[in-house]
Scaffold this motif. Structure first.
Motif, mmCIF file in Angstrom:
data_model
loop_
_atom_site.group_PDB
_atom_site.id
_atom_site.type_symbol
_atom_site.label_atom_id
_atom_site.label_comp_id
_atom_site.label_asym_id
_atom_site.label_seq_id
_atom_site.Cartn_x
_atom_site.Cartn_y
_atom_site.Cartn_z
ATOM 1 N N LEU A 11 1.043 4.138 -2.947
ATOM 2 C CA LEU A 11 0.770 5.560 -2.693
ATOM 3 C C LEU A 11 1.920 6.444 -3.173
ATOM 4 O O LEU A 11 1.702 7.498 -3.776
ATOM 5 C CB LEU A 11 0.506 5.783 -1.199
ATOM 6 N N GLN A 25 1.961 6.512 -6.970
ATOM 7 C CA GLN A 25 0.870 7.344 -7.462
ATOM 8 C C GLN A 25 1.229 8.821 -7.353
ATOM 9 O O GLN A 25 0.939 9.614 -8.256
ATOM 10 C CB GLN A 25 -0.411 7.056 -6.662
ATOM 11 N N ARG A 26 1.908 9.178 -6.268
ATOM 12 C CA ARG A 26 2.340 10.573 -6.074
ATOM 13 C C ARG A 26 3.355 10.973 -7.141
ATOM 14 O O ARG A 26 3.301 12.072 -7.686
ATOM 15 C CB ARG A 26 2.954 10.717 -4.674
ATOM 16 N N ILE A 78 0.833 -1.210 0.000
ATOM 17 C CA ILE A 78 0.000 0.000 0.000
ATOM 18 C C ILE A 78 0.866 1.258 0.000
ATOM 19 O O ILE A 78 0.613 2.211 -0.744
ATOM 20 C CB ILE A 78 -0.973 -0.002 1.195
ATOM 21 N N MET A 79 1.928 1.256 0.826
ATOM 22 C CA MET A 79 2.796 2.439 0.910
ATOM 23 C C MET A 79 3.524 2.691 -0.412
ATOM 24 O O MET A 79 3.636 3.832 -0.870
ATOM 25 C CB MET A 79 3.791 2.275 2.059
#
Length: 201
Positions: free
Chosen positions: A189, A192-193, A185-186
């Motif tokens: 994220l 995606q950033r 998940i990290m």
């Protein structure tokens, strides 16, 4: 001075061991069941990185090219042995918690990789800062992953109760599957950033 700052920034952000290079997954997934374990493993690796980079940089013109990898491993193993003795003597609880992963620092691809890619080709001071930058990035990453897992899995952070006791923690996060879930998940994220930033440009 600019080179030294660049080495620190490179280790923490540009070439972050876990979130960018996706290296050292074994200790990352195994020891991050708590934030304290993450800090302990990260700092231990940082000490070895800095020491090994320094010595290998000094000996870069002495170690024959044909045996450079065994030579690097001997240097790294020396620092890991000293580190383990110090942990056993001064922080036995942390040494017991990290267990076999302290001796396994010897074959950690991050440390050997920095020795080969940077320390063996550069002067001692930049090599130390390269080790420090990579070590800080590794420590921060392990600590953040450990803190998230500990918080979601036990309701605590650094052993301090954060979530109300009425909230049932998800025990899976301090178990092996929780390591994969949290890291996945990290990384998603962060990626995606990065994609959003590229599109904004």
């Amino acid at each position: 001075m600019g080179v030294l700052i660049e080495r620190l920034k490179n280790g923490i952000f540009t070439e972050n061991t876990i979130f960018v290079q996706v290296l050292a997954m074994c200790p990352t997934l195994a020891v991050t069941s708590s934030a304290i374990n993450g800090i302990g493993m990260g700092l231990a690796s940082t000490v070895v990185l800095m020491g090994a980079n320094f010595v290998i940089s000094i000996l870069r013109n002495v170690i024959p090219d044909k045996i450079r990898i065994p030579g690097f491993i001997v240097v790294i193993a020396g620092f890991v042995t000293l580190l383990q003795f110090m942990l056993q003597g001064f922080v036995p609880a942390l040494n017991k918690s990290l267990g076999i992963f302290i001796p396994l620092i010897v074959v950690n691809c991050v440390i050997l990789g920095r020795a080969e890619a940077y320390a063996s080709k550069n002067k001692p001071i930049p090599a130390i800062f390269d080790g420090l930058g990579i070590g800080i990035g590794f420590t921060l990453s392990l600590t953040i992953i450990g803190m998230v897992r500990e918080l979601l899995g036990t309701g605590k952070a650094f052993g301090i109760q954060i979530m109300p006791e009425a909230v049932d923690p998800a025990l899976v996060f301090v178990l092996a599957p929780g390591a994969f879930i949290t890291l996945g998940i990290m990384m998603a994220l962060l990626n995606q950033r990065k994609i959003s930033k590229k599109k904004a440009k």
